[in-house]
Design an enzyme around this catalytic site. Sequence first.
Site, PDB file in Angstrom:
ATOM      1  N   ALA A  42       0.852  -1.226  -0.079  1.00  0.00           N
ATOM      2  CA  ALA A  42       0.005  -0.128   0.023  1.00  0.00           C
ATOM      3  C   ALA A  42       1.028   1.484  -0.010  1.00  0.00           C
ATOM      4  O   ALA A  42       0.592   2.164  -0.917  1.00  0.00           O
ATOM      5  CB  ALA A  42      -0.723  -0.043   1.083  1.00  0.00           C
ATOM      6  N   GLU A  43       2.008   1.361   0.841  1.00  0.00           N
ATOM      7  CA  GLU A  43       2.823   2.427   0.824  1.00  0.00           C
ATOM      8  C   GLU A  43       3.311   2.613  -0.458  1.00  0.00           C
ATOM      9  O   GLU A  43       3.523   3.850  -0.860  1.00  0.00           O
ATOM     10  CB  GLU A  43       3.685   2.442   2.196  1.00  0.00           C
ATOM     11  CG  GLU A  43       4.361   3.787   2.246  1.00  0.00           C
ATOM     12  CD  GLU A  43       4.626   4.158   3.645  1.00  0.00           C
ATOM     13  OE1 GLU A  43       5.252   5.302   3.900  1.00  0.00           O
ATOM     14  OE2 GLU A  43       4.007   3.666   4.703  1.00  0.00           O
ATOM     15  N   GLN A  44       4.110   1.627  -0.862  1.00  0.00           N
ATOM     16  CA  GLN A  44       4.747   1.665  -2.286  1.00  0.00           C
ATOM     17  C   GLN A  44       3.879   2.374  -3.333  1.00  0.00           C
ATOM     18  O   GLN A  44       4.268   3.221  -3.989  1.00  0.00           O
ATOM     19  CB  GLN A  44       5.293   0.509  -2.670  1.00  0.00           C
ATOM     20  CG  GLN A  44       6.025   0.166  -3.849  1.00  0.00           C
ATOM     21  CD  GLN A  44       7.572   0.417  -3.714  1.00  0.00           C
ATOM     22  OE1 GLN A  44       8.121   0.383  -2.394  1.00  0.00           O
ATOM     23  NE2 GLN A  44       8.135   0.354  -4.625  1.00  0.00           N
TER      24      GLN A  44
END
Length: 122
Positions: A42-44
């Site tokens: 998700a953060e990527q």
Amino acid sequence: MGSRMGIAVTEYAPDRVVGTMPVAGNRQPYGLLHGGANAVLAEQLGSIAAALHAGADRIAVGLELSCTHHRAATEGTVTGVATPLHRGGATATFEIVITDEHGKRTCSARLTCVLRDKPPAN
């Protein structure tokens, strides 16, 4: 970190960033996809989307990440799709929906990034 997790970005545009990640190698001791692996995916994807919004002269830095794990993935590949919820001048927020190979939602995430001027080169 994304390469260690096997994340592959398959599509990127200002309105949509898509990537995949294998379950194998990213499991917790019970054989389920690790919740932290969902967070990394998700953060990527959300960070790439925020950086596209920020532009070449600015950077996007994660401010808050929230993940809700709906169902377990035990094999195959999961796919994340990041779409904008808010794109402002100081912050940008993206929803990242992660699904399994059957199209079932396994995780809902939200990432907010702060947008800053790029620091001067040393």
